[in-house]
Design an enzyme around this catalytic site. Structure first.
Site, PDB file in Angstrom:
ATOM      1  N   CYS A  48     -14.564  57.973  -3.875  1.00  0.00           N
ATOM      2  CA  CYS A  48     -14.101  56.457  -4.050  1.00  0.00           C
ATOM      3  C   CYS A  48     -14.693  55.820  -5.152  1.00  0.00           C
ATOM      4  O   CYS A  48     -15.927  55.980  -5.164  1.00  0.00           O
ATOM      5  CB  CYS A  48     -14.233  55.697  -2.691  1.00  0.00           C
ATOM      6  SG  CYS A  48     -13.419  54.130  -2.884  1.00  0.00           S
ATOM      7  N   LEU A  49     -13.883  55.403  -6.120  1.00  0.00           N
ATOM      8  CA  LEU A  49     -14.647  54.715  -7.127  1.00  0.00           C
ATOM      9  C   LEU A  49     -15.631  53.308  -6.721  1.00  0.00           C
ATOM     10  O   LEU A  49     -16.382  53.050  -7.371  1.00  0.00           O
ATOM     11  CB  LEU A  49     -13.697  53.996  -7.917  1.00  0.00           C
ATOM     12  CG  LEU A  49     -12.616  55.031  -8.677  1.00  0.00           C
ATOM     13  CD1 LEU A  49     -11.251  54.219  -9.613  1.00  0.00           C
ATOM     14  CD2 LEU A  49     -13.445  55.851  -9.463  1.00  0.00           C
TER      15      LEU A  49
ATOM     16  N   HIS B  31      -5.830  56.993   1.914  1.00  0.00           N
ATOM     17  CA  HIS B  31      -6.932  56.299   1.268  1.00  0.00           C
ATOM     18  C   HIS B  31      -6.734  54.985   0.602  1.00  0.00           C
ATOM     19  O   HIS B  31      -7.513  54.047   0.969  1.00  0.00           O
ATOM     20  CB  HIS B  31      -7.583  57.213   0.286  1.00  0.00           C
ATOM     21  CG  HIS B  31      -8.940  56.888  -0.142  1.00  0.00           C
ATOM     22  ND1 HIS B  31     -10.301  57.447   0.189  1.00  0.00           N
ATOM     23  CD2 HIS B  31      -9.185  55.904  -1.236  1.00  0.00           C
ATOM     24  CE1 HIS B  31     -11.064  56.974  -0.811  1.00  0.00           C
ATOM     25  NE2 HIS B  31     -10.559  55.789  -1.311  1.00  0.00           N
ATOM     26  N   GLU B  32      -5.716  55.059  -0.074  1.00  0.00           N
ATOM     27  CA  GLU B  32      -5.517  53.675  -0.863  1.00  0.00           C
ATOM     28  C   GLU B  32      -5.087  52.470  -0.103  1.00  0.00           C
ATOM     29  O   GLU B  32      -5.480  51.405   0.040  1.00  0.00           O
ATOM     30  CB  GLU B  32      -4.648  53.849  -1.904  1.00  0.00           C
ATOM     31  CG  GLU B  32      -5.447  54.784  -3.018  1.00  0.00           C
ATOM     32  CD  GLU B  32      -6.517  54.490  -3.562  1.00  0.00           C
ATOM     33  OE1 GLU B  32      -6.948  53.266  -3.750  1.00  0.00           O
ATOM     34  OE2 GLU B  32      -7.138  55.097  -4.106  1.00  0.00           O
TER      35      GLU B  32
ATOM     36  N   GLN C 119     -10.264  46.935  -4.679  1.00  0.00           N
ATOM     37  CA  GLN C 119     -11.130  47.446  -5.783  1.00  0.00           C
ATOM     38  C   GLN C 119     -11.416  46.576  -6.747  1.00  0.00           C
ATOM     39  O   GLN C 119     -12.676  46.842  -7.402  1.00  0.00           O
ATOM     40  CB  GLN C 119     -10.748  49.028  -5.765  1.00  0.00           C
ATOM     41  CG  GLN C 119     -11.024  49.744  -4.665  1.00  0.00           C
ATOM     42  CD  GLN C 119     -10.734  51.191  -4.733  1.00  0.00           C
ATOM     43  OE1 GLN C 119      -9.451  51.539  -4.665  1.00  0.00           O
ATOM     44  NE2 GLN C 119     -11.538  52.059  -4.922  1.00  0.00           N
TER      45      GLN C 119
ATOM     46  N   GLY D 114      -6.247  57.182  -7.537  1.00  0.00           N
ATOM     47  CA  GLY D 114      -5.681  55.854  -7.153  1.00  0.00           C
ATOM     48  C   GLY D 114      -6.823  54.721  -7.141  1.00  0.00           C
ATOM     49  O   GLY D 114      -8.083  55.048  -7.478  1.00  0.00           O
TER      50      GLY D 114
ATOM     51  N   HIS E 278      -7.716  50.745   1.902  1.00  0.00           N
ATOM     52  CA  HIS E 278      -8.325  49.629   1.232  1.00  0.00           C
ATOM     53  C   HIS E 278      -7.462  48.360   1.382  1.00  0.00           C
ATOM     54  O   HIS E 278      -8.426  47.434   1.337  1.00  0.00           O
ATOM     55  CB  HIS E 278      -8.342  49.891  -0.363  1.00  0.00           C
ATOM     56  CG  HIS E 278      -9.276  50.774  -0.876  1.00  0.00           C
ATOM     57  ND1 HIS E 278     -10.567  50.598  -0.768  1.00  0.00           N
ATOM     58  CD2 HIS E 278      -9.422  52.165  -1.387  1.00  0.00           C
ATOM     59  CE1 HIS E 278     -11.397  51.486  -1.047  1.00  0.00           C
ATOM     60  NE2 HIS E 278     -10.774  52.560  -1.520  1.00  0.00           N
TER      61      HIS E 278
END
Length: 189
Positions: A102-103, A144-145, A59, A54, A148
């Site tokens: 996570c990215l 999770h997304e 991000q 995702g 953000h």
């Protein structure tokens, strides 16, 4: 009449922990237009190139309530992306623990407890509302997304004890933040 040329999606820069945009509560999307479609296309392209399950707009430096996911891509290698605009968790139940990464926190992985099942309402790229139910891994990805969009990184959901061994790596990434509060990971395209 001029023939419309196909647009090539752009690879967007990933913001790292320490970047101020990752701590903001994102603004709702109010305009569903070509700019939004192109931005979402760029987000999806970036998610696939960077091997993410995702990707949320903050991000990539945009404080808007948008995220994209394709949690089964790793297993199937078939693209089945979902776009969530202005998402809202309506219900959650149970407990599910999953090792998250996570990215925006490269190389950092830890078990996080989240709801086992969530019901989420969102809008699609055209602004049409939909409701989706997700469990286990898929539910984790959505939570999770969505975090953000509220300025929360998964490390903020960890106990102080679990954070201790990660602190050095986190400080190392945060140390690359510039004086304006930007921390962009530039990748080779």
């Amino acid at each position: 009449m001029k023939k419309k040329t196909k647009r090539n999606p752009k690879l967007l820069d990933i913001r790292m922990i320490g970047d101020k945009v990752l701590n903001l509560v994102a603004e709702p999307v109010t305009e569903f237009n070509q700019d939004l479609r192109e931005f979402v296309e760029d987000m999806l392209h970036t998610m696939y190139i960077k091997d993410g399950a995702g990707l949320a707009a903050p991000q990539v430096g945009v404080s808007k309530r948008i995220f994209v996911v394709d949690p089964m891509y790793f297993e199937t290698k078939k693209k089945n992306p979902l776009v969530f605009i202005n998402p809202e968790i309506l219900e959650s139940e149970g407990v599910y623990t999953y090792q998250e990464g996570c990215l925006s926190l490269p190389g950092i992985y830890e078990d996080v407890k989240r709801a086992n099942k969530v019901v989420m309402k969102a809008q699609n790229i055209e602004g049409k509302e939909f409701v989706i139910e997700a469990e286990e891994y898929f539910g984790v990805v959505l939570q999770h997304e969505n975090d953000h969009l509220d300025g929360i990184l998964f490390t903020q959901r960890l106990s102080k004890l679990k954070l201790i061994p990660l602190k050095k790596k986190i400080r190392q990434i945060e140390s690359t933040t510039d004086s304006d509060g930007n921390n962009i990971r530039v990748y080779d395209q």
